[in-house]
Design a protein around this motif. Structure first.
Motif, short mmCIF file in Angstrom:
data_model
loop_
_atom_site.label_atom_id
_atom_site.label_comp_id
_atom_site.label_asym_id
_atom_site.label_seq_id
_atom_site.Cartn_x
_atom_site.Cartn_y
_atom_site.Cartn_z
N MET A 1 0.82 -1.19 0.00
CA MET A 1 0.00 0.00 0.00
C MET A 1 0.88 1.26 0.00
O MET A 1 0.58 2.22 -0.69
CB MET A 1 -0.92 -0.03 1.22
N LYS A 2 1.96 1.24 0.82
CA LYS A 2 2.84 2.41 0.88
C LYS A 2 3.52 2.66 -0.45
O LYS A 2 3.71 3.81 -0.86
CB LYS A 2 3.88 2.23 1.98
N ASN A 3 3.90 1.58 -1.14
CA ASN A 3 4.54 1.74 -2.45
C ASN A 3 3.60 2.41 -3.45
O ASN A 3 4.03 3.25 -4.24
CB ASN A 3 5.01 0.40 -3.00
N LEU A 4 2.34 2.02 -3.43
CA LEU A 4 1.35 2.62 -4.32
C LEU A 4 1.19 4.11 -4.03
O LEU A 4 1.17 4.93 -4.95
CB LEU A 4 0.00 1.91 -4.17
N ILE A 5 1.10 4.47 -2.76
CA ILE A 5 0.94 5.87 -2.38
C ILE A 5 2.17 6.67 -2.80
O ILE A 5 2.07 7.79 -3.31
CB ILE A 5 0.68 5.99 -0.87
N CYS A 6 3.36 6.09 -2.60
CA CYS A 6 4.59 6.79 -2.99
C CYS A 6 4.65 6.99 -4.50
O CYS A 6 5.12 8.03 -4.97
CB CYS A 6 5.81 6.01 -2.52
N LYS A 7 4.18 6.02 -5.27
CA LYS A 7 4.21 6.17 -6.73
C LYS A 7 3.22 7.22 -7.21
O LYS A 7 3.48 7.94 -8.17
CB LYS A 7 3.92 4.82 -7.39
N ILE A 8 2.10 7.33 -6.54
CA ILE A 8 1.08 8.30 -6.95
C ILE A 8 1.44 9.71 -6.49
O ILE A 8 1.40 10.66 -7.27
CB ILE A 8 -0.31 7.90 -6.41
N PHE A 9 1.80 9.86 -5.21
CA PHE A 9 1.98 11.19 -4.64
C PHE A 9 3.43 11.56 -4.39
O PHE A 9 3.72 12.71 -4.10
CB PHE A 9 1.22 11.29 -3.31
N GLY A 10 4.34 10.64 -4.50
CA GLY A 10 5.73 10.91 -4.16
C GLY A 10 6.60 11.23 -5.36
O GLY A 10 7.71 10.75 -5.44
N LYS A 11 6.11 12.01 -6.25
CA LYS A 11 6.90 12.36 -7.43
C LYS A 11 8.06 13.25 -7.04
O LYS A 11 7.89 14.26 -6.38
CB LYS A 11 6.02 13.05 -8.46
N GLU A 12 9.25 12.85 -7.46
CA GLU A 12 10.45 13.60 -7.13
C GLU A 12 10.53 14.85 -8.00
O GLU A 12 10.37 14.79 -9.22
CB GLU A 12 11.68 12.73 -7.38
N VAL A 13 10.77 15.96 -7.36
CA VAL A 13 10.91 17.22 -8.07
C VAL A 13 12.36 17.33 -8.53
O VAL A 13 13.28 17.28 -7.73
CB VAL A 13 10.54 18.41 -7.17
N LYS A 14 12.57 17.45 -9.82
CA LYS A 14 13.92 17.46 -10.38
C LYS A 14 14.65 18.76 -10.12
O LYS A 14 15.80 18.76 -9.75
CB LYS A 14 13.87 17.18 -11.89
N ASP A 15 14.01 19.87 -10.33
CA ASP A 15 14.67 21.17 -10.18
C ASP A 15 14.03 21.92 -9.03
O ASP A 15 13.02 22.60 -9.21
CB ASP A 15 14.57 21.97 -11.48
N ILE A 16 14.63 21.79 -7.87
CA ILE A 16 14.07 22.47 -6.70
C ILE A 16 15.11 23.47 -6.18
O ILE A 16 16.28 23.18 -6.07
CB ILE A 16 13.68 21.46 -5.60
N ASN A 17 14.66 24.66 -5.93
CA ASN A 17 15.53 25.70 -5.40
C ASN A 17 15.22 25.88 -3.92
O ASN A 17 14.53 26.80 -3.52
CB ASN A 17 15.32 27.02 -6.15
N LEU A 18 15.74 24.98 -3.12
CA LEU A 18 15.49 24.99 -1.68
C LEU A 18 16.66 25.66 -0.97
O LEU A 18 17.81 25.26 -1.15
CB LEU A 18 15.31 23.57 -1.17
N ASP A 19 16.37 26.68 -0.20
CA ASP A 19 17.39 27.36 0.57
C ASP A 19 17.57 26.61 1.89
O ASP A 19 16.76 26.74 2.80
CB ASP A 19 16.98 28.81 0.81
N TRP A 20 18.63 25.82 1.99
CA TRP A 20 18.85 24.96 3.15
C TRP A 20 19.14 25.75 4.42
O TRP A 20 19.07 25.20 5.51
CB TRP A 20 19.97 23.97 2.87
N SER A 21 19.44 27.02 4.30
CA SER A 21 19.69 27.82 5.51
C SER A 21 18.39 28.31 6.13
O SER A 21 18.38 28.78 7.27
CB SER A 21 20.59 29.00 5.18
N ASN A 22 17.28 28.20 5.41
CA ASN A 22 15.98 28.68 5.92
C ASN A 22 14.91 27.58 5.91
O ASN A 22 13.78 27.82 5.52
CB ASN A 22 15.50 29.87 5.09
N ILE A 23 15.27 26.41 6.35
CA ILE A 23 14.30 25.31 6.42
C ILE A 23 13.33 25.59 7.57
O ILE A 23 13.75 25.93 8.68
CB ILE A 23 15.02 23.97 6.67
#
Length: 96
Positions: A1-23
């Motif tokens: 069940m978890k694998n199915l949920i990860c495949k549906i909703f867990g799409k990896e974002v390829k280009d993310i501009n995350l500022d690690w200093s402001n998490i």
């Protein structure tokens, strides 16, 4: 069940501009569900809280390790590890 949920909703974002200093939020899903795994992870959570003091830290827990995680001072919220929780919490956390 978890694998199915990860495949549906867990799409990896390829280009993310995350500022690690402001998490502002981190959601942790422990690999193991035992008490020993929770105790070992508590050291990592303490270090995360020291590095990101204003960050909200949440943990997905099971009935086996919920008691341990509830008593770690660095954790702000404990969530039940279930498919419904995955659906409700998606896109609410910066880092998973």
């Amino acid at each position: 069940m978890k694998n199915l949920i990860c495949k549906i909703f867990g799409k990896e974002v390829k280009d993310i501009n995350l500022d690690w200093s402001n998490i502002t939020s981190i959601l942790i899903r422990p690999i193991g569900t035992g008490i020993g795994d929770a105790v070992v992870l508590s050291a990592a959570i303490t270090q995360l809280k020291q590095a990101y003091q204003n960050c909200k830290i949440g943990v997905l827990t099971t009935s086996r390790n919920k008691f341990i995680f509830e008593h770690i001072p660095g954790i702000d919220i404990c969530l039940k590890d279930s498919p419904l929780t995955y659906f409700i919490q998606r896109k609410k956390w910066q880092v998973f």
